[in-house]
Design an enzyme around this catalytic site. Structure first.
Site, short mmCIF file in Angstrom:
data_model
loop_
_atom_site.label_atom_id
_atom_site.label_comp_id
_atom_site.label_asym_id
_atom_site.label_seq_id
_atom_site.Cartn_x
_atom_site.Cartn_y
_atom_site.Cartn_z
N ASP A 20 -54.20 16.08 10.38
CA ASP A 20 -53.11 16.77 11.05
C ASP A 20 -53.64 17.90 11.95
O ASP A 20 -54.55 18.63 11.55
CB ASP A 20 -52.19 17.36 9.97
CG ASP A 20 -50.88 17.87 10.51
OD1 ASP A 20 -50.13 17.07 11.08
OD2 ASP A 20 -50.60 19.08 10.35
N GLU A 33 -70.99 9.64 2.27
CA GLU A 33 -71.50 9.61 0.89
C GLU A 33 -70.89 8.44 0.13
O GLU A 33 -71.34 8.07 -0.94
CB GLU A 33 -71.09 10.90 0.15
CG GLU A 33 -71.79 12.15 0.61
CD GLU A 33 -71.08 13.40 0.07
OE1 GLU A 33 -70.25 13.29 -0.86
OE2 GLU A 33 -71.36 14.49 0.59
C1 NOJ Z 1 -48.20 17.42 13.14
C2 NOJ Z 1 -47.33 16.62 12.24
O1 NOJ Z 1 -47.35 15.29 12.64
C3 NOJ Z 1 -45.97 17.25 12.29
O2 NOJ Z 1 -44.98 16.45 11.70
C4 NOJ Z 1 -46.06 18.60 11.64
O3 NOJ Z 1 -44.82 19.26 11.76
C5 NOJ Z 1 -47.13 19.46 12.33
N1 NOJ Z 1 -48.34 18.73 12.58
C6 NOJ Z 1 -47.47 20.64 11.47
O4 NOJ Z 1 -48.19 20.21 10.35
#
Ligand code: NOJ
Length: 562
Positions: free
Chosen positions: A221, A272
């Protein structure tokens, strides 16, 4: 720009072990996929119960959006414990069972990792609030003194991606107004300080925790956001830019060179382990050349091609982005990673037929002009999928697109839950419209999402006719098209294939060969003629003779030299 004779070859491990180079990966948004408990929010046991349907669809892997312990302020992207399952989704034992069952069906499993920020309920953040400024506990996050005479103004002018300011002031333990902490997203999502060695070590531990359980990889993310410009300069984003990033001149909190070191380190952790584990970055950056930086040989394996996702339905634009992507990714030995939809963007079935544009992340609501109906958007939605799945490389699907689901723009305002909606006081609708629980059986409660009829976001009545069981036996349905395309893609090795542009088609047509398959997508408004002596393997809409209507794509098997 595009030479008619460009051919792109992808390296494919001859033993077939580098599965991620050509895999079709299906994104599951656990809240909205299948709900075994009946509480209205989907769960891990629900997912396990629908694995036969996913196997029948023909996907190679699933990516699970976060299911870890979380107060759910941002639908799980606010993690309080990275190594446990939130009770609304089940238990670690449920996860282990799901993983084993998926593997038994030859479906790999990728989990979502959220390293940019935690929840404010994470033990570390609670400890930070309890500790003094400058303490090791506080230094795991980004705390700064405020400006102004009494520190009453935030350290700089940065805005949250969800709207409002990106800094929140705390009260110190003695009750006095205190420092400010940075949150690029909601105030319940404090950003980690990735210059802190303890943070780095903790994430290595988290990676190993899931790798030890047997996951096949991670979707990372906000992969472009972990490192911030240490001068913390003021910055005002361009209002038209994609909200998660993607500016030509990057924000001081995105695309900082230091992020790459982190992924090199993670790559070593993955190596790993046996079994070919993969990292896929969610990096909203402005061009494919920059995206390719995330997939250099010692970094991540994949990065979502968001420039492709954002491309308008226009032949020259599509040719250009495909061409530039293949050039940029093959230059670093990485596959393309194509994607049209996910849980943050307007579903592509709707999006590609909108007349007016809506900035990424803003969503659309009931007042949005000319939102297309199902029969209006279907041809283009089908053609876009037939085009994407014909491209060499890996492709991501988002749950429900195989049913031709549209963006639910018309939900009542009182049910909306995206923090974007609240933080902008309803100015931006946010992403709830693509997150509605999906329909499985037309005649069941909540269309088969669960047995009780409860649903955390209401499902539109129009989805009854799109339920999976309605589409199952219908050769012309969206579901049948996806199944056919996935089967053929595998049969003809198109994911591992090569792309060669095909000459002699009008400007409004995207045409190329992938191995023995000729792919023709008519993006123009007029019909085009397709070769009479090729066998039609798949057509996005029924064909009339050798004419390819507007917004239609075909896969043809070449017989002889065409
Ligand atoms: C990207 C994620 O896909 C989204 O849904 C989220 O709100 C933001 N990052 C923050 O984590």
């Amino acid at each position: 720009m595009t030479s008619q004779h460009d051919v792109y070859h992808f390296r494919d491990a001859s033993d077939g072990s580098e599965w991620w180079r050509s895999a079709v990966i299906y994104q599951i948004y656990p809240r909205s996929f299948a709900d075994a408990s009946g509480d209205g929010v989907g769960d891990l046991r629900g997912i396990a119960s629908r694995l036969p349907e996913l196997q029948d669809l023909g996907v190679d892997a699933i990516w699970l959006s976060p299911f870890m312990t979380s107060p759910q302020k941002d639908a799980g992207y606010d993690v309080a414990d990275y190594c446990d399952v939130d009770p609304i989704f089940g238990t670690l034992a449920d996860f282990d069972a799901l993983l084993a069952q998926a593997h038994a069906r030859s479906i790999r499993v990728i989990v979502d990792l959220v390293p940019n920020h935690s929840s404010d309920q994470h033990l570390w953040f609670r400890q930070a609030l309890e500790s003094a400024p400058g303490s090791p506990e506080r230094n795991r996050y980004i705390f700064r003194d405020g400006t102004g005479e009494n520190g009453e103004h935030p350290p700089n002018n940065w805005e949250s991606i969800f709207g409002g300011r990106a800094w929140t002031r705390i009260r110190e333990k003695d009750g006095s107004p205190g420092q400010w902490y940075l949150h690029l997203f909601d105030s319940s999502q404090p950003d980690f300080d990735w210059s802190n060695e303890e943070v780095k070590a903790e994430f290595r531990r988290i990676l190993r925790f899931w790798l030890d359980r047997g996951v096949d990889g991670f979707r990372v993310d906000v992969a472009h956001g972990l490192v911030k410009d240490q001068d913390f300069p003021d910055y005002t984003p361009n209002p038209d830019s994609a909200s998660m990033g993607g500016e030509e001149t990057p924000a001081p909190y995105f695309e900082q060179v230091g992020v790459h070191e982190i992924y090199r380190d993670w790559r070593l952790v993955l190596e790993e382990y046996d079994g070919d584990r993969a990292l896929c970055g969610e990096a909203w950056v402005s061009s494919v050349d920059k995206m390719a930086l995330w997939v250099r040989p010692d970094e991540m394996h994949q990065t979502f091609n968001f420039e492709y996702l954002l491309a308008p339905w226009e032949a020259s634009e599509l040719r250009s982005i495909i061409h530039r992507s293949l050039a940029a990714f093959s230059a670093v030995g990485a596959p393309g990673t194509w994607v049209l939809s996910n849980h943050d963007v307007i579903r592509h079935a709707t999006r590609l037929s909108l007349v007016e544009e809506s900035p990424q992340g803003s969503g659309i609501g009931p007042d949005f002009p000319d939102v297309p109906s199902h029969s209006e958007f279907l041809p283009r939605a089908h053609a876009a999928t037939a085009l994407m799945l014909a491209l060499p490389g890996s492709a991501y699907l988002y749950q429900g697109e195989e049913l031709g689901l549209d963006e639910v723009h018309d939900m009542p305002p009182e049910v909306r839950q995206d923090p974007t909606w609240f933080r902008t006081k309803g100015h931006r609708y946010g992403r709830d419209g693509c997150r509605v629980p999906i329909p499985w059986e037309a005649g069941e409660p909540a269309f088969g999402f669960n047995a009780t009829g409860r649903s955390w976001l209401p499902q539109p009545e129009r989805w009854r006719s799109l339920a999976r069981d309605v589409q199952q036996g219908d050769e012309r349905s969206t579901l049948s098209l996806y199944r056919r395309l996935l089967r053929l893609r595998k049969q003809f090795g198109m994911g591992q294939g090569t792309l060669e542009w095909a000459a002699g088609y009008p400007e409004g047509v995207v045409a190329f060969r992938n191995g023995d398959i000729l792919v023709i997508a008519n993006i123009s408004a007029s019909p085009v003629t397709i070769p009479a002596d090729a066998r039609v393997l798949a057509a996005s809409m029924p064909l009339s003779g050798h004419q390819l209507e507007a917004d239609t794509a075909v896969w043809l098997e070449l017989q002889g030299d065409i």
